[in-house]
Every structure is written in structure tokens, then in C-alpha cells.
Design an enzyme around this catalytic site. Structure first.
Site, mmCIF file in Angstrom:
data_model
loop_
_atom_site.group_PDB
_atom_site.id
_atom_site.type_symbol
_atom_site.label_atom_id
_atom_site.label_comp_id
_atom_site.label_asym_id
_atom_site.label_seq_id
_atom_site.Cartn_x
_atom_site.Cartn_y
_atom_site.Cartn_z
ATOM 1 N N ASP A 138 14.437 40.302 27.337
ATOM 2 C CA ASP A 138 14.488 38.893 26.976
ATOM 3 C C ASP A 138 15.718 38.452 26.178
ATOM 4 O OD1 ASP A 138 13.199 36.504 27.226
ATOM 5 O OD2 ASP A 138 12.094 36.659 25.360
ATOM 6 N N CYS A 202 2.023 22.320 38.669
ATOM 7 C CA CYS A 202 2.710 22.539 37.382
ATOM 8 C C CYS A 202 3.496 21.296 36.982
ATOM 9 C CB CYS A 202 3.621 23.763 37.460
ATOM 10 S SG CYS A 202 4.775 23.742 38.841
ATOM 11 N N CYS A 222 10.541 20.916 26.625
ATOM 12 C CA CYS A 222 9.493 21.926 26.844
ATOM 13 C C CYS A 222 8.855 22.326 25.512
ATOM 14 C CB CYS A 222 10.087 23.148 27.540
ATOM 15 S SG CYS A 222 8.895 24.490 27.711
ATOM 16 N N CYS A 256 -1.410 27.175 37.650
ATOM 17 C CA CYS A 256 -0.830 27.719 38.899
ATOM 18 C C CYS A 256 -1.881 28.499 39.698
ATOM 19 C CB CYS A 256 0.353 28.624 38.561
ATOM 20 S SG CYS A 256 1.117 29.321 40.037
HETATM 21 S S1 SF4 Z 1 2.386 27.466 43.072
HETATM 22 FE FE1 SF4 Z 1 2.501 27.501 40.830
HETATM 23 S S2 SF4 Z 1 4.703 27.353 40.365
HETATM 24 FE FE2 SF4 Z 1 4.433 26.779 42.518
HETATM 25 S S3 SF4 Z 1 4.237 24.534 42.465
HETATM 26 FE FE3 SF4 Z 1 2.150 25.367 42.372
HETATM 27 S S4 SF4 Z 1 1.692 25.495 40.196
HETATM 28 FE FE4 SF4 Z 1 3.893 25.267 40.383
HETATM 29 S S1 SF4 Z 2 5.953 22.006 28.238
HETATM 30 FE FE1 SF4 Z 2 7.124 23.734 29.092
HETATM 31 S S2 SF4 Z 2 5.668 25.441 29.181
HETATM 32 FE FE2 SF4 Z 2 4.465 23.537 28.882
HETATM 33 S S3 SF4 Z 2 3.884 22.857 30.939
HETATM 34 FE FE3 SF4 Z 2 5.816 21.842 30.445
HETATM 35 S S4 SF4 Z 2 7.433 23.187 31.251
HETATM 36 FE FE4 SF4 Z 2 5.536 24.393 31.158
#
Ligand code: SF4
Ligand code: SF4
Length: 376
Positions: A138, A202, A222, A256
Site C-alpha cells: 500500500d 456503487c 471520498c 457490489c
Molecule cells: S459490479 Fe460492483 S464495481 Fe461493478 S458497477 Fe456493480 S457495484 Fe460497481
Molecule cells: S465515499 Fe468513497 S468509499 Fe464511500 S462509497 Fe463513495 S467512493 Fe466508495
């Protein structure tokens, strides 16, 4: 020995060390790196200046003579509810916050670092000719997700994280750069295809609009960045949408579909840290980093923070950063609290508003203003 057999031996060795996935990529420049430079140029990296380290553009500047990259993934998914399922409906008399799943237990840098070191030791026993290795978890000037994609571990999803069809995305990535010439896992094959399809769960679920478009995240919006990396005040327009998040955010992973059946066999080291009543001051309830009580977090002194979070990823936000986040979350929790609890929250926020740390006082004043709005 045949190169492909060497790579298979490494994969098996990594599995024995507990890594869920392991693959080998050639130490090349991948197209994702161009996109990354563009992302940085748009300012989406915020204050994370280390991301601009010029060595990121070329693995040869990280390890001269590098020929291969071993990429390993370690599961951190423990069998506890997702953030999207965890909060009780209706009024609460014990407002709770959310800490990102990856940060519940021990600091992953140390846990994975020890495993990568062990894998490097195994390589040294296996290969007689001199070679070099350099590993990162990381914090190195390498683009782990792109390397993982080209090592065959998965694809980079619309939430910008690495996704694996079987394993989902609750895993840490660790990489070993080496001057050993190993057979790439994808020799002659294309990297894993993008299986996001028409899904956009997402993007729709992100409360702060950080996923500005599919595959693009503005870190400045974020919650992970805002609660962990940002050292200053959180922009006011984002404080309410952040809800109860006090350290990190899992929402775009929790929604997801590939995480619905993600394996829940994380090491015990990643289970939520907890403190039995007897280890805390008299009359304190048991405390845990899974849905921690916000009023408990708000009461921590800097010394207690240091003591309780030794060896925990939470240390990264520093005490003042965590209290800034907790003040914010308490203001948002007031919206669902009953009258009695709201009065208690208000008293706690009034104490935080007296803090000598302006960051903490500012967030408490904002939260008090939010509670004021509620009662008017
Ligand atoms: S599969 Fe997962 S990463 Fe891809 S669009 Fe759907 S929620 Fe987002
Ligand atoms: S704030 Fe960041 S971690 Fe939370 S859902 Fe949005 S992109 Fe994902």
C-alpha cells in the site's frame, strides 16, 4: 526448472501463507498508468502528494533491473454485517459509528509485510542465482491494482477497486518486485475481463458523489480520504452526506454484487478489536470497533487514543482527526436519536466545542448547529 512451474510453485507457496490469490505480472508499463497521471493532473488525489512520486511511472526506477512482480491478495472479510445492513432503523439511544472493515483489527501493513517477507525468504531458498526483491503493502510508489489486473487477479471495477469474480473485493494487495524472470500468470492471455456490465450500484450508492463517473473517483469527495487522509477541516457540504462514518467507508464495496458471496475467512488478526469492560474504567460497557459507540470515541483523550489503537490502522487519522470525524458523525446521528439521547449528544458536543484543537472544535460547532436545526 521451467519458468511456468516456478510461477506455480510461488502461487502455491503464497496460498500456504494464507494469501487468497497470487499471480505474476511482467515488470512493464501498463496503460492504466497513463490514466493515473491524468487523474492526478485533475487534482483528484487531493493532498495525497505521495501519489505524485515520479517513480510510479516506471517500475525500473523503483527496482532497477526488475523483471517480474508477484502480486498477492489477503482476505480481510470477517462474518459481520455490511455497513449497508448494520444500522438499526428508527430512534437509537446508543448512537454508533462505522469504521471500515479493513481497519477493525491489526494493522495490515505489519501482517502482510511479515508474509511477504516470508515469501521472499522462500524465493531465496528456492533460487540459487543472486537476485533482488522489494516488497510493498500500500505505501510504495507502485500501482498495485493495475499490477494485480495484469497478474490475472481480477478487473478494476467501476468503483475503482480490484474485483475478483469469486473473491469479491475485500482483500489487501501486497506486491513483490523482483529481478527474477518469472513466467507471467497470463502468458499469452488477455487480463481478466471487466464483469461490471450494466451494473452501477456503487455509483448510485456513493453518498458524497465521489464516483464522478464509472471507473473515476475524486478522492477529495471520498469518505475514506476525508476521514483518514485529510488533515484539515472537512468541506461543509460533505459533512451531512458522510453520515456516521468515522474511519473509512465500505459502501461501494458493500453494495457490489460480487461481494454478496465473498468468502468470510479473514485471519483472526482482522476481527474487530474489542475491549472487555474490565480493561476500561469502572462502569464502562464493553467496547468494539464494529459499530463503536460514538459517545465512547468522543470521550477518548489523546493518551487513551494512543494506548487503545497501538498497532491499529486507526492511528493514521491521528487523535484530532478521529475526533473531528466523531463530532461530525454525532451531529448526523442526532437526526435519528430520541430526545434524551439528543440532549446527551449535545452535552458531549459542547465539550468537544471547547477543545483546544480547532479541527475538533470546528466539527463540534457544526454538529451543534445541525442539532439546532433539528429542534427548531
Ligand atoms: S459490479 Fe460492483 S464495481 Fe461493478 S458497477 Fe456493480 S457495484 Fe460497481
Ligand atoms: S465515499 Fe468513497 S468509499 Fe464511500 S462509497 Fe463513495 S467512493 Fe466508495
Amino acid at each position: 526448472m521451467e519458468k511456468s512451474l516456478e510461477s506455480e510453485w510461488i502461487r502455491k507457496r503464497a496460498r500456504r501463507l494464507g494469501f487468497e490469490l497470487c499471480g505474476v505480472a511482467p515488470a512493464e508499463k501498463f496503460p492504466e498508468l497513463d490514466g493515473f497521471a491524468d487523474w492526478l493532473a485533475r487534482g483528484y488525489g487531493g493532498e495525497m502528494r505521495y501519489l505524485g512520486d515520479a517513480r510510479r511511472a516506471d517500475l525500473q526506477s523503483v527496482l532497477p533491473g526488475a523483471k517480474s512482480v508477484i502480486v498477492c491478495a489477503l482476505n480481510y472479510n470477517t462474518p459481520l454485517p455490511h455497513s449497508t445492513q448494520a444500522f438499526a432503523e428508527g430512534a437509537e439511544n446508543e448512537p454508533r459509528g462505522w469504521i471500515s472493515r479493513y481497519a477493525w483489527g491489526q494493522d495490515y501493513h505489519a501482517v502482510i509485510g511479515a508474509k511477504l517477507e516470508e515469501l521472499c525468504g522462500a524465493l531465496r531458498e528456492r533460487f540459487a542465482a543472486p537476485f533482488e526483491t522489494r516488497w510493498y503493502v500500500d505505501t510504495g510508489p507502485v500501482h498495485e491494482r493495475a499490477l494485480a489486473h495484469h497478474a490475472g487477479l481480477g478487473w478494476i471495477g467501476k468503483n475503482t477497486l480490484l474485483l475478483n469474480e469469486e473473491v469479491g473485493s475485500y482483500f489487501f494487495l501486497g506486491v513483490i518486485l523482483t529481478t527474477l524472470e518469472l513466467a507471467p500468470s497470463l502468458e499469452g492471455e488477455a487480463p481478466p475481463p471487466d464483469l461490471c456490465g450494466n451494473c452501477r450500484l456503487c455509483l448510485d450508492a456513493c453518498p458524497t458523489g465521489a464516483l464522478t463517473e464509472a471507473y473515476v473517483m475524486d478522492a477529495r469527495r471520498c469518505i475514506s480520504y476525508l476521514t483518514i487522509e485529510l488533515r484539515g477541516a472537512i468541506p461543509e457540504e460533505l459533512r451531512a452526506p458522510m453520515g456516521r462514518h468515522v474511519f473509512g467507508c465500505d459502501i461501494c464495496q458493500d453494495v457490489c454484487p460480487y461481494n454478496r458471496r465473498a468468502p468470510v475467512d479473514a485471519l483472526p488478526a482482522f476481527a474487530p478489536r474489542s475491549w472487555p469492560k474490565k480493561s476500561l474504567p469502572a462502569a464502562a460497557p464493553d467496547e468494539s470497533l464494529f459499530l463503536p459507540r460514538l459517545e465512547w470515541l468522543a470521550s477518548l483523550s489523546e493518551e487513551e487514543f494512543r494506548e487503545l489503537f497501538r498497532g491499529s490502522p486507526i492511528r493514521r487519522s491521528k487523535w484530532r482527526g478521529l475526533l473531528r470525524n466523531v463530532g461530525n458523525a454525532l451531529g448526523n446521528a442526532g437526526a435519528q436519536a430520541d430526545e434524551e439521547t439528543r440532549a446527551r449528544i449535545r452535552a458531549r458536543l459542547e465539550m468537544l466545542a471547547q477543545s483546544g484543537e480547532e479541527l475538533v472544535a470546528d466539527s463540534a460547532r457544526w454538529a451543534l448547529g445541525r442539532l439546532g436545526d433539528m429542534s427548531s
